[in-house]
Scaffold this motif. Structure first.
Motif, short mmCIF file in Angstrom:
data_model
loop_
_atom_site.label_atom_id
_atom_site.label_comp_id
_atom_site.label_asym_id
_atom_site.label_seq_id
_atom_site.Cartn_x
_atom_site.Cartn_y
_atom_site.Cartn_z
N ASP A 20 -8.72 14.20 -16.54
CA ASP A 20 -9.49 14.52 -15.33
C ASP A 20 -8.99 13.70 -14.14
O ASP A 20 -8.98 14.18 -13.01
N THR A 21 -8.58 12.48 -14.40
CA THR A 21 -8.04 11.63 -13.35
C THR A 21 -6.72 12.19 -12.83
O THR A 21 -6.49 12.22 -11.61
N ILE A 22 -5.88 12.67 -13.72
CA ILE A 22 -4.61 13.29 -13.32
C ILE A 22 -4.88 14.51 -12.43
O ILE A 22 -4.25 14.67 -11.38
N THR A 23 -5.82 15.33 -12.84
CA THR A 23 -6.19 16.51 -12.04
C THR A 23 -6.68 16.09 -10.66
O THR A 23 -6.29 16.67 -9.64
N PHE A 24 -7.53 15.06 -10.62
CA PHE A 24 -8.03 14.54 -9.34
C PHE A 24 -6.86 14.10 -8.46
O PHE A 24 -6.80 14.44 -7.27
N LEU A 25 -5.93 13.33 -9.02
CA LEU A 25 -4.81 12.82 -8.24
C LEU A 25 -3.92 13.95 -7.73
O LEU A 25 -3.45 13.91 -6.59
N LYS A 26 -3.68 14.96 -8.55
CA LYS A 26 -2.88 16.11 -8.10
C LYS A 26 -3.55 16.79 -6.91
O LYS A 26 -2.91 17.10 -5.91
N ASN A 27 -4.84 17.04 -7.03
CA ASN A 27 -5.59 17.67 -5.94
C ASN A 27 -5.63 16.78 -4.70
O ASN A 27 -5.54 17.26 -3.57
N TYR A 28 -5.78 15.49 -4.92
CA TYR A 28 -5.85 14.54 -3.81
C TYR A 28 -4.56 14.55 -3.01
O TYR A 28 -4.57 14.53 -1.79
N GLN A 29 -3.44 14.58 -3.72
CA GLN A 29 -2.14 14.61 -3.04
C GLN A 29 -2.04 15.83 -2.13
O GLN A 29 -1.56 15.73 -1.00
N LYS A 30 -2.52 16.97 -2.60
CA LYS A 30 -2.48 18.20 -1.79
C LYS A 30 -3.48 18.13 -0.64
O LYS A 30 -3.16 18.44 0.50
N GLN A 31 -4.72 17.78 -0.97
CA GLN A 31 -5.81 17.84 0.02
C GLN A 31 -5.72 16.76 1.08
O GLN A 31 -6.14 16.97 2.21
N GLN A 32 -5.24 15.59 0.72
CA GLN A 32 -5.23 14.49 1.69
C GLN A 32 -3.84 14.25 2.28
O GLN A 32 -3.65 14.41 3.47
N TYR A 33 -2.90 13.85 1.45
CA TYR A 33 -1.60 13.46 1.97
C TYR A 33 -0.87 14.61 2.64
O TYR A 33 -0.31 14.46 3.71
N LEU B 97 0.87 -1.18 0.00
CA LEU B 97 0.00 0.00 0.00
C LEU B 97 0.90 1.22 0.00
O LEU B 97 1.80 1.33 0.83
N ARG B 98 0.67 2.13 -0.94
CA ARG B 98 1.47 3.34 -1.05
C ARG B 98 0.59 4.48 -1.50
O ARG B 98 -0.50 4.27 -2.02
N GLU B 99 1.09 5.71 -1.32
CA GLU B 99 0.35 6.86 -1.79
C GLU B 99 0.20 6.80 -3.31
O GLU B 99 1.06 6.24 -4.01
N PHE B 100 -0.89 7.38 -3.81
CA PHE B 100 -1.07 7.48 -5.25
C PHE B 100 0.00 8.37 -5.85
O PHE B 100 0.45 9.34 -5.23
N ILE B 101 0.39 8.05 -7.07
CA ILE B 101 1.28 8.89 -7.87
C ILE B 101 0.59 9.17 -9.20
O ILE B 101 -0.38 8.47 -9.56
N LEU B 102 1.05 10.16 -9.92
CA LEU B 102 0.40 10.51 -11.19
C LEU B 102 0.47 9.37 -12.20
O LEU B 102 -0.42 9.25 -13.05
N ASP B 103 1.48 8.52 -12.09
CA ASP B 103 1.56 7.35 -12.99
C ASP B 103 0.43 6.36 -12.77
O ASP B 103 0.23 5.45 -13.57
N ASP B 104 -0.33 6.51 -11.69
CA ASP B 104 -1.49 5.65 -11.43
C ASP B 104 -2.73 6.09 -12.19
O ASP B 104 -3.77 5.42 -12.14
N ALA B 105 -2.65 7.21 -12.89
CA ALA B 105 -3.85 7.82 -13.50
C ALA B 105 -4.60 6.86 -14.41
O ALA B 105 -5.83 6.74 -14.32
N GLN B 106 -3.91 6.18 -15.30
CA GLN B 106 -4.60 5.27 -16.23
C GLN B 106 -5.28 4.14 -15.47
O GLN B 106 -6.44 3.80 -15.74
N ASP B 107 -4.58 3.54 -14.51
CA ASP B 107 -5.17 2.46 -13.72
C ASP B 107 -6.37 2.95 -12.92
O ASP B 107 -7.40 2.28 -12.85
#
Length: 173
Positions: free
Chosen positions: A46-59, A12-22
């Motif tokens: 849109d998934t990349i944008t979500f992940l970028k925001n998620y990294q800021k808002q959560q992690y 289990l690890r934090e999401f990275i932008l390379d996870d966007a397609q998956d």
């Protein structure tokens, strides 16, 4: 990327932008989303944008969140599991896996590791889990990891939800 924890079979690890397609592919399956109240992303961007925001808002601001779940031998992304502070200000355990990974025990294994991390590393005192009443598979996972039924309610667009919870003192890893 921050490594969170691992089990015998999973990382289990934090999401990275390379996870966007998956992540996009996972959320594009109507059966995976059936009981979640979520909508599929319109596209990978849109998934990349979500992940970028998620990294800021959560992690960065909260210190935890939902985490990518990978198979240990191959580092294959198979879904996610983790914690979030929900709209009721409760710490909520959630998980979502590719359909071809269902019924292999990965959700239970990842959820138990997440509880261990939450109680021991984050020093949380209580964690809840919620699932649509009709989602018997997710409810079984919550029960297998020791959560007890707490109440019925509505959550994130799902009117008929079952709430489960467990405290640090009740948890038996």
């Amino acid at each position: 990327m921050k490594h969170i924890t691992e089990t015998r079979r999973l990382i289990l690890r934090e999401f990275i932008l390379d996870d966007a397609q998956d992540f996009f592919d996972l959320n594009s399956d109507p059966e995976v989303l059936k009981f979640t109240g979520d909508q599929a992303f319109a596209n990978v961007e849109d998934t990349i944008t979500f992940l970028k925001n998620y990294q800021k808002q959560q992690y960065r601001s909260v210190g935890y969140g939902r985490w990518a779940v990978l198979l240990k031998p191959t580092n294959q992304f198979i879904g996610w599991c983790g914690l979030k502070r929900n709209e009721e200000d409760l710490i909520d355990l959630g998980f979502r896996f590719y359909k071809d990974q269902w019924n292999k025990g990965y959700a239970t294994e990842a959820a138990k590791a997440t509880l261990t991390y939450g109680f021991h590393e984050l020093q949380l005192h209580e964690i809840i889990g919620r699932a649509a009443h009709e989602n018997s598979a997710s409810i079984r996972v919550l029960e297998k990891i020791g959560m007890k039924f707490w109440k019925k309610g509505s959550c994130e667009g799902i009117i008929n939800s079952s709430y489960y919870k467990i405290t640090k003192s009740e948890f038996n890893p």
